[in-house]
Design an enzyme around this catalytic site. Structure first.
Site, mmCIF file in Angstrom:
data_model
loop_
_atom_site.group_PDB
_atom_site.id
_atom_site.type_symbol
_atom_site.label_atom_id
_atom_site.label_comp_id
_atom_site.label_asym_id
_atom_site.label_seq_id
_atom_site.Cartn_x
_atom_site.Cartn_y
_atom_site.Cartn_z
ATOM 1 N N ILE A 20 -17.703 5.179 28.108
ATOM 2 C CA ILE A 20 -18.905 5.541 27.352
ATOM 3 C C ILE A 20 -19.195 4.492 26.264
ATOM 4 O O ILE A 20 -20.347 4.114 26.038
ATOM 5 C CB ILE A 20 -18.739 6.949 26.734
ATOM 6 C CG1 ILE A 20 -18.721 8.007 27.853
ATOM 7 C CG2 ILE A 20 -19.848 7.241 25.727
ATOM 8 C CD1 ILE A 20 -18.456 9.429 27.380
ATOM 9 N N VAL A 69 -8.153 3.039 15.402
ATOM 10 C CA VAL A 69 -8.972 3.894 14.522
ATOM 11 C C VAL A 69 -8.141 4.927 13.755
ATOM 12 O O VAL A 69 -8.624 5.508 12.782
ATOM 13 C CB VAL A 69 -10.112 4.613 15.293
ATOM 14 C CG1 VAL A 69 -11.096 3.618 15.882
ATOM 15 C CG2 VAL A 69 -9.571 5.566 16.357
ATOM 16 N N ASN A 95 -16.729 6.551 18.707
ATOM 17 C CA ASN A 95 -16.631 6.904 20.124
ATOM 18 C C ASN A 95 -15.181 6.973 20.621
ATOM 19 O O ASN A 95 -14.894 7.755 21.526
ATOM 20 C CB ASN A 95 -17.424 5.871 20.943
ATOM 21 C CG ASN A 95 -17.051 5.896 22.410
ATOM 22 O OD1 ASN A 95 -17.481 6.770 23.157
ATOM 23 N ND2 ASN A 95 -16.198 4.966 22.838
ATOM 24 N N TYR A 158 -7.522 18.723 22.233
ATOM 25 C CA TYR A 158 -8.816 18.031 22.390
ATOM 26 C C TYR A 158 -9.958 18.883 21.820
ATOM 27 O O TYR A 158 -10.784 18.395 21.035
ATOM 28 C CB TYR A 158 -9.025 17.737 23.878
ATOM 29 C CG TYR A 158 -10.215 16.856 24.189
ATOM 30 C CD1 TYR A 158 -10.167 15.484 23.980
ATOM 31 C CD2 TYR A 158 -11.386 17.401 24.726
ATOM 32 C CE1 TYR A 158 -11.259 14.670 24.288
ATOM 33 C CE2 TYR A 158 -12.475 16.597 25.035
ATOM 34 C CZ TYR A 158 -12.409 15.233 24.817
ATOM 35 O OH TYR A 158 -13.491 14.441 25.120
HETATM 36 P P1 NDP Z 1 -12.109 6.128 27.919
HETATM 37 O O1 NDP Z 1 -10.696 6.593 27.995
HETATM 38 O O2 NDP Z 1 -12.713 5.494 29.110
HETATM 39 O O3 NDP Z 1 -12.308 5.157 26.677
HETATM 40 C C1 NDP Z 1 -11.801 5.500 25.431
HETATM 41 C C2 NDP Z 1 -11.883 4.308 24.525
HETATM 42 O O4 NDP Z 1 -11.324 4.670 23.259
HETATM 43 C C3 NDP Z 1 -11.067 3.126 25.030
HETATM 44 O O5 NDP Z 1 -11.784 1.953 24.773
HETATM 45 C C4 NDP Z 1 -9.813 3.188 24.186
HETATM 46 O O6 NDP Z 1 -9.222 1.948 23.964
HETATM 47 C C5 NDP Z 1 -10.403 3.680 22.872
HETATM 48 N N1 NDP Z 1 -9.359 4.205 21.989
HETATM 49 C C6 NDP Z 1 -8.544 5.248 22.199
HETATM 50 N N2 NDP Z 1 -7.716 5.414 21.155
HETATM 51 C C7 NDP Z 1 -8.029 4.440 20.260
HETATM 52 C C8 NDP Z 1 -7.541 4.078 18.993
HETATM 53 N N3 NDP Z 1 -6.541 4.747 18.397
HETATM 54 N N4 NDP Z 1 -8.114 3.033 18.354
HETATM 55 C C9 NDP Z 1 -9.113 2.340 18.937
HETATM 56 N N5 NDP Z 1 -9.616 2.622 20.140
HETATM 57 C C10 NDP Z 1 -9.082 3.664 20.793
HETATM 58 O O7 NDP Z 1 -12.938 7.410 27.511
HETATM 59 P P2 NDP Z 1 -14.508 7.753 27.623
HETATM 60 O O8 NDP Z 1 -15.308 6.536 27.610
HETATM 61 O O9 NDP Z 1 -14.670 8.736 28.697
HETATM 62 O O10 NDP Z 1 -14.678 8.556 26.258
HETATM 63 C C11 NDP Z 1 -15.308 8.035 25.101
HETATM 64 C C12 NDP Z 1 -15.535 9.186 24.132
HETATM 65 O O11 NDP Z 1 -16.343 10.182 24.758
HETATM 66 C C13 NDP Z 1 -14.243 9.904 23.719
HETATM 67 O O12 NDP Z 1 -14.325 10.266 22.367
HETATM 68 C C14 NDP Z 1 -14.236 11.138 24.603
HETATM 69 O O13 NDP Z 1 -13.509 12.177 24.017
HETATM 70 C C15 NDP Z 1 -15.726 11.445 24.669
HETATM 71 N N6 NDP Z 1 -16.100 12.256 25.805
HETATM 72 C C16 NDP Z 1 -15.891 11.823 27.093
HETATM 73 C C17 NDP Z 1 -16.283 12.612 28.160
HETATM 74 C C18 NDP Z 1 -16.120 12.192 29.592
HETATM 75 O O14 NDP Z 1 -16.381 13.025 30.486
HETATM 76 N N7 NDP Z 1 -15.733 10.964 29.888
HETATM 77 C C19 NDP Z 1 -16.894 13.946 27.941
HETATM 78 C C20 NDP Z 1 -17.057 14.296 26.559
HETATM 79 C C21 NDP Z 1 -16.689 13.472 25.543
HETATM 80 P P3 NDP Z 1 -7.790 1.507 24.570
HETATM 81 O O15 NDP Z 1 -8.171 0.628 25.701
HETATM 82 O O16 NDP Z 1 -7.121 0.783 23.476
HETATM 83 O O17 NDP Z 1 -7.078 2.768 24.961
#
Ligand code: NDP
Length: 253
Positions: A20, A69, A95, A158
């Site tokens: 996303i 973050v 995000n 979550y």
């Molecule tokens: P992904 O797992 O594909 O991406 C998550 C991103 O967050 C990655 O780039 C990851 O980086 C980063 N991240 C995680 N932890 C940290 C941290 N401590 N510091 C910096 N970066 C971090 O997830 P989505 O794209 O699906 O989700 C994005 C957002 O949308 C989230 O908040 C999720 O909860 C929300 N969401 C998603 C849904 C879905 O169906 N996909 C539905 C509803 C909400 P790294 O590579 O370092 O892990």
């Protein structure tokens, strides 16, 4: 000598290297924002920038910043880097997020802490630190979830983090209104990203999910990106603050 900064707006997108966050970054670049991607993984961010350049976005409008973050110190450092490079922050998109899927009986304190620290406290740090640099007309968009509005089994950590993020959004909207900073939450439903690859790769599980979605498809990262770009831009949403925008194909209608 006073430094001259370009007129285009500057956005920070956490976790902007994939899923996303990548879709959001793309939509903001299309709207003319410069985008600073905050993430933990330099290699992942470099690859994301390469992909964006292939899509014909200007490399000079994208900046990768190392930031876990969940660390307030990382946030301070990352925001200072953006201020040094581009001199302003017009939009923050919280995000980055993680998911732990277990029944309450198996969820450990570590699971709970890790999820809350990333999804909720990470966003709190972002709001606290960025809002000090933001001027009137700026916007914050928090990526919550339909799991921030409705309970789902096996998602205690979550759901707690996302319900908390919806609450934090509303408090921040009240407190920052006097500075002219708008704060909104977007609640995605099922979106096809690395986070949901287990669901999307199992035919029967995927079909069961799709049957619960009136539009009968998973969303794309751009479905969320377009909503975020609208809320980040003062020209398209200047009267929207404290709002919660569901983008879920009708899943929780
Ligand atoms: P992904 O797992 O594909 O991406 C998550 C991103 O967050 C990655 O780039 C990851 O980086 C980063 N991240 C995680 N932890 C940290 C941290 N401590 N510091 C910096 N970066 C971090 O997830 P989505 O794209 O699906 O989700 C994005 C957002 O949308 C989230 O908040 C999720 O909860 C929300 N969401 C998603 C849904 C879905 O169906 N996909 C539905 C509803 C909400 P790294 O590579 O370092 O892990």
């Amino acid at each position: 000598m006073k430094k001259l900064f370009s007129k285009s707006k500057v956005a920070i997108v956490t976790g902007g290297n994939q899923g996303i966050g990548f879709g959001i970054s793309k939509c903001l670049l299309e709207k003319g924002f410069k985008v600073a991607i905050f993430g933990r993984d330099q290699k992942g961010m470099d690859e994301a920038i390469k992909k964006m350049v292939k899509m014909k976005f200007e490399k000079s409008n994208i900046f990768a910043v190392i930031c876990d973050v969940s660390s307030e110190e990382n946030w301070e450092k990352g925001v200072n880097e953006v201020m040094k490079k581009w001199g302003k922050i017009n939009a923050l998109v919280n995000n980055a997020g993680i998911l732990v899927q277990k029944p309450i009986s198996e969820t450990t304190m570590e699971d709970m802490e890790k999820v809350l620290h990333t999804n909720l406290i990470g966003s709190f740090f972002g709001i606290k630190i960025c809002s000090k640099k933001m001027k009137k007309g700026s916007a914050i968009v928090n990526i919550a979830s339909v799991a921030g509005l409705k309970g789902f089994s096996n998602l205690s950590a979550y759901c707690s983090s996302k319900f908390g993020l919806v609450g934090l959004t509303k408090v921040a909207a009240l407190e920052l209104a006097e500075k002219g900073i708008r704060v909104n939450a977007v609640c995605p439903g099922l979106i096809d990203t690395p986070m949901t690859k287990d669901v999307m790769s199992q035919k029967a599980v995927k079909e069961a999910y799709l049957n619960s979605i009136p539009l009968h498809r998973a969303g794309t990262p751009e479905d969320i990106g377009h909503m975020v770009a609208l809320l980040a831009d003062e020209n398209s949403s200047s009267y929207c603050t404290g709002g919660v925008y569901v983008v879920d194909g009708g899943m929780i209608a």
